[in-house]
Design an enzyme around this catalytic site. Structure first.
Site, PDB file in Angstrom:
ATOM      1  N   GLN A  71      20.792 -17.876   4.748  1.00 47.81           N
ATOM      2  CA  GLN A  71      19.774 -18.004   3.718  1.00 47.81           C
ATOM      3  C   GLN A  71      19.395 -19.469   3.457  1.00 47.81           C
ATOM      4  OE1 GLN A  71      21.825 -14.882   0.855  1.00 47.81           O
ATOM      5  NE2 GLN A  71      19.695 -15.153   0.278  1.00 47.81           N
ATOM      6  N   HIS A  72      18.306 -19.632   2.727  1.00 49.05           N
ATOM      7  CA  HIS A  72      17.873 -20.886   2.102  1.00 49.05           C
ATOM      8  C   HIS A  72      17.263 -21.915   3.051  1.00 49.05           C
ATOM      9  CE1 HIS A  72      20.192 -19.255  -1.142  1.00 49.05           C
ATOM     10  NE2 HIS A  72      21.358 -19.558  -0.613  1.00 49.05           N
ATOM     11  N   ASP A 227      21.814 -13.011   4.950  1.00 50.70           N
ATOM     12  CA  ASP A 227      23.067 -12.600   5.569  1.00 50.70           C
ATOM     13  C   ASP A 227      23.978 -11.822   4.631  1.00 50.70           C
ATOM     14  OD1 ASP A 227      23.557 -14.874   4.034  1.00 50.70           O
ATOM     15  OD2 ASP A 227      24.469 -16.022   5.659  1.00 50.70           O
TER      16      ASP A 227
END
Length: 464
Positions: A71-72, A227
């Site tokens: 992520q991110h 995830d």
């Protein structure tokens, strides 16, 4: 037999599982490594995906597939769909100052928590966009669209070069800092604030079993997921389940029905991959803590486990605070690890190994406590990730968590969750298929609250 594929594009590698759509039985699998570092050319993710797909026997016989990913990460594209710069990953902490600025500019952490369920820290995408605007304004100006790793890979799989075709899902969007899982909507004014007046295109958000398109060979694509949400789906985690994952980072996430709004910013109000919520607390330090200490002691993992289990609970007063790479929970991006309570009597290999395991688990107990503080009733703890392969971790975890711990059969649960999502999209049903996630072993031990209290005291010293 109908086949589906699940892809896990993690920090470390790309994994591909090809499964029976009805049962979840893994038919073929393969993986390929990703480069090290916190700044990566996304084309290297694509190359790793191609290698893994080839090694897994290809996708020509696959009816549907989906992507779960880290992520991110900030992926910036220009108007023609070209990469503007290398992606900044979740574990890149250069935007720590930008996070502090953004929190102050909106009026404090409570305002952020109420608006999007997330208080900006260095890992959040929006802080990386602020860093880009301030440090590379020419690249910020060239950014016509911003997306996340799984968004970019799904888009590449469609074969499109039109940024208007970018897509995402609730779980991954909820980790950006400009999407609210509580209202299921982008907050354009926050994106504009973070990117200093720029409002690039963002991916369209698809529902849990909606399809954004298909691959060039006709396989249906699922919306994908972050995830942690993908792993929860792969584990068939339900309301009240808390998944503790010890991978590159340490993550505690619990399936719930209400969006989290934590003004401290420890618990992020993320969404899951089924339409529910997934309040989550994440540390920057997971299983690598154990590897680093084992390496320092000059032992392999089996000997490390033996040493840790040979020492008494509490390691004779030795406490390791595992902030090796800074920390996110609590938000201390510039912190470092510390060994407390050292005496001539307790400084030995067994106590150091025990302190490493207990310190890592205490940092996760901190995260679990913060999640329960958001009104989530944690009924069951599921322990997964590379760190869960450690016998010492499995046996000490219930003592530190003060609850029974369930350890499922080791598997690539992010990729398995992506495959299950693909089967769900393919089925057209309202609920995901029932897949057997294997056998879980339950570990129990006498609680050691004194270990947690001693760790809390040591961690407070780190704050000063």
């Amino acid at each position: 037999m109908t086949l589906v594929a699940g892809i896990d594009s993690s920090t470390q590698s790309c994994k591909v599982l090809i499964c029976d759509a009805d049962t979840g039985r893994i038919i073929r699998s393969a993986s390929s490594p990703h480069p090290d570092g916190t700044e990566v050319d996304p084309n290297l993710w694509w190359d790793a995906l191609q290698r893994a797909v080839t090694a897994a026997g290809g996708l020509d016989d696959v009816a549907a597939l989906s992507v779960g990913a880290q992520q991110h990460g900030m992926v910036c594209l220009d108007s023609a769909g070209r990469l503007v710069r290398d992606a900044l990953l979740w574990n890149d902490t250069r935007s720590g100052d930008a996070a502090d600025q953004l929190v102050e500019e909106l009026g404090g952490p409570a305002v952020w928590a109420q608006r999007v369920g997330v208080v900006p820290v260095a890992s959040i995408t929006l802080t990386k966009l602020r860093w880009l605007a301030d440090n590379e304004p020419h690249r910020a100006d060239a950014t016509a669209a911003v997306c996340l790793p799984h968004d970019w890979l799904t888009w590449r799989l469609t074969g499109s070069s039109d940024i208007a075709d970018l897509s995402t899902d609730r779980s991954d969007a909820s980790g950006t800092g400009y999407f609210s899982a509580g209202t299921d909507s982008y907050q354009d004014d926050l994106l504009d604030l973070g990117f200093r007046g720029r409002t690039p295109l963002v991916p369209r958000v698809f529902g849990p079993h909606d399809s954004p398109g298909s691959t060039h060979h006709g396989a249906i694509l699922g919306p994908g997921a972050g995830d942690n949400a993908s792993a929860a789906l792969g584990l068939n985690a339900g309301t009240g389940d808390c998944v503790v994952s010890l991978g590159t980072s340490g993550v505690a996430s619990a399936v719930g029905l209400s969006a989290a709004h934590d003004p401290e910013g420890i618990v992020a109000g993320f969404a899951d991959a089924t339409g529910r919520q997934l309040p989550l607390a994440c540390t920057l330090n997971g299983a690598p803590v154990l590897a680093a200490v084992a390496g320092m002691l000059g032992v392999d993992f089996d000997e490390f486990d033996r040493l840790a289990l040979s020492a008494p609970a509490g390691a004779d007063g030795l406490v390791l605070v595992p902030y090796f790479e800074g920390e996110r929970s609590p938000n201390l991006p510039r912190a470092s690890g510390a060994l407390h309570g050292v005496t001539l009597r307790n400084l030995n290999s067994a106590n150091i190994a025990r302190a490493a395991v207990e310190g890592l688990l205490c940092s996760m107990a901190y995260c679990i406590d913060k999640i329960t503080g958001q009104g989530v009733d944690v009924e069951r703890i599921i322990l997964v990730g590379g760190g869960a392969r450690s016998e010492a971790v499995r046996r000490i975890a219930p003592a530190v968590f003060q609850r029974a711990v369930h350890v499922p059969t080791p598997a690539e649960y992010v990729a398995l969750g992506a495959a299950r999502q693909a089967a769900w999209v393919l089925s057209g049903h309202d609920a995901p298929p029932s897949w057997d996630v294997g056998i879980s072993t339950c570990y129990e031990s006498a609680a050691t609250p004194e270990v947690v209290l001693r760790y809390q005291d040591a961690a407070q010293l780190t704050l000063r």
